[in-house]
Design a protein around this motif. Structure first.
Motif, PDB file in Angstrom:
ATOM      1  N   GLN A  82       0.820  -1.219   0.000  1.00  0.00           N
ATOM      2  CA  GLN A  82       0.000   0.000   0.000  1.00  0.00           C
ATOM      3  C   GLN A  82       0.851   1.264   0.000  1.00  0.00           C
ATOM      4  O   GLN A  82       0.469   2.279  -0.591  1.00  0.00           O
ATOM      5  N   ASN A  83       2.037   1.221   0.614  1.00  0.00           N
ATOM      6  CA  ASN A  83       2.911   2.386   0.585  1.00  0.00           C
ATOM      7  C   ASN A  83       3.536   2.585  -0.789  1.00  0.00           C
ATOM      8  O   ASN A  83       3.752   3.716  -1.232  1.00  0.00           O
ATOM      9  N   ILE A  84       3.847   1.494  -1.473  1.00  0.00           N
ATOM     10  CA  ILE A  84       4.325   1.594  -2.856  1.00  0.00           C
ATOM     11  C   ILE A  84       3.246   2.222  -3.733  1.00  0.00           C
ATOM     12  O   ILE A  84       3.520   3.078  -4.582  1.00  0.00           O
ATOM     13  N   LEU A  85       1.997   1.829  -3.506  1.00  0.00           N
ATOM     14  CA  LEU A  85       0.868   2.414  -4.234  1.00  0.00           C
ATOM     15  C   LEU A  85       0.748   3.902  -3.937  1.00  0.00           C
ATOM     16  O   LEU A  85       0.577   4.728  -4.846  1.00  0.00           O
ATOM     17  N   ILE A  86       0.849   4.272  -2.659  1.00  0.00           N
ATOM     18  CA  ILE A  86       0.734   5.680  -2.256  1.00  0.00           C
ATOM     19  C   ILE A  86       1.866   6.502  -2.862  1.00  0.00           C
ATOM     20  O   ILE A  86       1.656   7.633  -3.318  1.00  0.00           O
ATOM     21  N   ALA A  87       3.074   5.940  -2.892  1.00  0.00           N
ATOM     22  CA  ALA A  87       4.206   6.645  -3.505  1.00  0.00           C
ATOM     23  C   ALA A  87       3.922   6.942  -4.973  1.00  0.00           C
ATOM     24  O   ALA A  87       4.236   8.026  -5.474  1.00  0.00           O
ATOM     25  N   SER A  88       3.310   5.989  -5.656  1.00  0.00           N
ATOM     26  CA  SER A  88       3.000   6.154  -7.076  1.00  0.00           C
ATOM     27  C   SER A  88       1.887   7.171  -7.305  1.00  0.00           C
ATOM     28  O   SER A  88       1.937   7.969  -8.247  1.00  0.00           O
ATOM     29  N   LEU A  89       0.879   7.162  -6.419  1.00  0.00           N
ATOM     30  CA  LEU A  89      -0.284   8.028  -6.609  1.00  0.00           C
ATOM     31  C   LEU A  89      -0.062   9.460  -6.124  1.00  0.00           C
ATOM     32  O   LEU A  89      -0.592  10.407  -6.704  1.00  0.00           O
ATOM     33  N   SER A  90       0.713   9.604  -5.040  1.00  0.00           N
ATOM     34  CA  SER A  90       0.746  10.891  -4.334  1.00  0.00           C
ATOM     35  C   SER A  90       1.760  11.876  -4.882  1.00  0.00           C
ATOM     36  O   SER A  90       1.550  13.093  -4.823  1.00  0.00           O
ATOM     37  N   GLY A  91       2.895  11.376  -5.367  1.00  0.00           N
ATOM     38  CA  GLY A  91       3.969  12.280  -5.764  1.00  0.00           C
ATOM     39  C   GLY A  91       4.766  12.808  -4.593  1.00  0.00           C
ATOM     40  O   GLY A  91       5.658  13.646  -4.763  1.00  0.00           O
ATOM     41  N   VAL A  92       4.478  12.331  -3.375  1.00  0.00           N
ATOM     42  CA  VAL A  92       5.247  12.740  -2.193  1.00  0.00           C
ATOM     43  C   VAL A  92       6.638  12.132  -2.293  1.00  0.00           C
ATOM     44  O   VAL A  92       6.792  10.956  -2.639  1.00  0.00           O
ATOM     45  N   SER A  93       7.668  12.908  -1.977  1.00  0.00           N
ATOM     46  CA  SER A  93       9.040  12.405  -2.116  1.00  0.00           C
ATOM     47  C   SER A  93       9.365  11.380  -1.037  1.00  0.00           C
ATOM     48  O   SER A  93       8.785  11.387   0.054  1.00  0.00           O
ATOM     49  N   PHE A  94      10.309  10.515  -1.358  1.00  0.00           N
ATOM     50  CA  PHE A  94      10.749   9.485  -0.422  1.00  0.00           C
ATOM     51  C   PHE A  94      11.248  10.119   0.872  1.00  0.00           C
ATOM     52  O   PHE A  94      10.896   9.686   1.970  1.00  0.00           O
ATOM     53  N   THR A  95      12.104  11.131   0.751  1.00  0.00           N
ATOM     54  CA  THR A  95      12.712  11.735   1.941  1.00  0.00           C
ATOM     55  C   THR A  95      11.686  12.466   2.799  1.00  0.00           C
ATOM     56  O   THR A  95      11.759  12.422   4.024  1.00  0.00           O
ATOM     57  N   SER A  96      10.737  13.141   2.174  1.00  0.00           N
ATOM     58  CA  SER A  96       9.707  13.863   2.926  1.00  0.00           C
ATOM     59  C   SER A  96       8.921  12.903   3.809  1.00  0.00           C
ATOM     60  O   SER A  96       8.699  13.166   4.994  1.00  0.00           O
ATOM     61  N   TYR A  97       8.518  11.780   3.226  1.00  0.00           N
ATOM     62  CA  TYR A  97       7.783  10.793   4.018  1.00  0.00           C
ATOM     63  C   TYR A  97       8.696  10.110   5.035  1.00  0.00           C
ATOM     64  O   TYR A  97       8.325   9.919   6.194  1.00  0.00           O
ATOM     65  N   PHE A  98       9.905   9.771   4.616  1.00  0.00           N
ATOM     66  CA  PHE A  98      10.837   9.028   5.468  1.00  0.00           C
ATOM     67  C   PHE A  98      11.133   9.786   6.766  1.00  0.00           C
ATOM     68  O   PHE A  98      11.109   9.195   7.860  1.00  0.00           O
TER      69      PHE A  98
END
Length: 402
Positions: A157-173
């Motif tokens: 689900q997080n891989i899906l959210i990364a694809s849909l949202s455009g939120v950067s890896f570092t911002s979420y991390f």
């Protein structure tokens, strides 16, 4: 609209139960049937059905599975088990090592696959040291969910959210890391509290079984995994970086390709494709707009606490992947980055509430069952419920005040 609603209801019931009570139809089968009927009933044309699939998510999942399959074939997980066995002295120390191994691996890789590969190793370690395996198995499952919340690579689900949202890896991390890190300690203390009697004393020292691993393939796979993550952090498309990493690993003279392909969870990929088409049909029919309107009339989803409870509840009813596919339509239009982060965190922490809350839990339970080790609903709930509540409260605090 009613046809789309009927098919959506059918799928959600199968996902809730795990399989059909009448026919031998599992989650993947339900997704295939409903997706086919969406086209046959005329809710979507074939071209519209194809257009509704997020192929970027499918590509990322597929190629990350290839990377993990190489680590499996190389004996990487057996190597970790052997290292843990040689370097822990107490039963509580073993639990802490199991939790952090599962959590860290799940942050870097897909937690479902980590549980599939790591659970047999933990069972072997428990058998060799004559420890009660249940608290350690609970540690694998719960830590895999908590740890996977730290990154966009941790679970489907997080891989899906990364694809849909455009939120950067570092911002979420940087938002999720402290929550997950503290959450792993919370998991340890909760399990240690309920299984205090089983975790007293030292582990019985045994000579670890000789581990057969391929040093070159382990190193090559880890280097590729780090490469994929670093290039993704640098801002490149994860679908491109993961496909390049998998391609590099497939160029080899040491591993037969079939050994890699048999380790790929094609069921999960089929489920994603089917769900994309089903949700696309629900949206195209106008039913999704009606659901959003009616739901927001009664539930204030702009309140983070209400949103967290709604996400946790829905994720446990229908599983977290379909929950995310539905909830993306309910996200408020302001502060979208924060709401996407909240969706990733709470849909993942929801997996710890009950034994059926995530596929990772079910994988651990089923592998244990094959070795005559039974983990009951209450065994899981008494540990999962407080862990879910505390980690979710911590997440709310971080999102609100940090």
């Amino acid at each position: 609209m009613w046809q789309a609603g009927l098919l959506l209801t059918f799928v959600l019931i199968i996902f809730s139960l795990g399989k059909s009570p009448v026919f031998r139809v599992d989650r993947a089968g339900a997704a295939i049937i409903a997706a086919a009927l969406m086209v046959d009933f005329g809710v979507l044309t074939f071209d519209q059905a194809i257009a509704s699939i997020d192929f970027r998510t499918i590509v990322i999942l597929f190629f990350m599975m290839i990377v993990l399959a190489n680590l499996k074939v190389a004996g990487f997980f057996e190597l970790i088990g052997s290292y843990v066995l040689r370097n822990v002295a107490t039963k509580k120390g073993l639990l802490l090592a199991v939790i952090f191994s599962s959590g860290i691996l799940s942050a870097l890789c897909i937690n479902d696959i980590v549980c599939l590969l790591f659970t047999p190793i933990v069972l072997l370690v428990c058998r060799q040291t004559r420890c009660n395996p249940i608290p350690y198995l609970l540690g694998v499952a719960i830590a895999s969910n908590v740890g996977s919340a730290a990154t966009f690579l941790g679970n489907p689900q997080n891989i899906l959210i990364a694809s849909l949202s455009g939120v950067s890896f570092t911002s979420y991390f940087f938002t999720a890391l402290p929550i997950s890190f503290i959450g792993l300690f919370i998991s340890y203390f909760v399990i240690a509290y309920f299984y205090d009697q089983d975790l007293r004393g030292n582990v019985q020292k045994v000579e670890p079984s000789k581990v057969f691993f391929h040093k070159y393939i382990v190193i090559k796979s880890l280097v590729v995994l780090v490469f994929v993550i670093l290039v993704y952090i640098a801002g490149k498309d994860l679908a491109i970086t993961s496909s390049l990493g998998a391609a590099l690993l497939l160029v080899t003279r040491r591993v037969q390709p079939n050994k890699i392909y048999t380790s790929i969870d094609f069921n999960l990929l089929v489920i994603f494709v089917g769900l994309f088409i089903i949700i696309g049909g629900v949206k195209h029919s106008g039913l999704m707009d009606l659901l959003v309107q009616q739901t927001t009339n009664f539930i204030d989803l702009q309140n983070k606490t209400v949103f967290a409870l709604f996400t946790i509840g829905l994720s446990n009813i229908v599983s977290n992947v379909p929950a995310v596919m539905l909830l993306k339509f309910f996200l408020p239009s302001t502060e979208t980055v924060m709401w996407w982060k909240a969706l990733a965190l709470f849909s993942t922490f929801a997996g710890n509430l009950t034994i059926t809350g995530s596929i990772a839990n079910l994988i651990v339970v089923e592998i244990a069952k094959r070795q005559n080790i039974h983990i009951g609903f209450w065994d899981y709930l008494k540990v999962g419920l407080p862990t879910t509540l505390i980690t979710s409260l911590l997440g709310l605090f971080i999102l609100n005040y940090v």
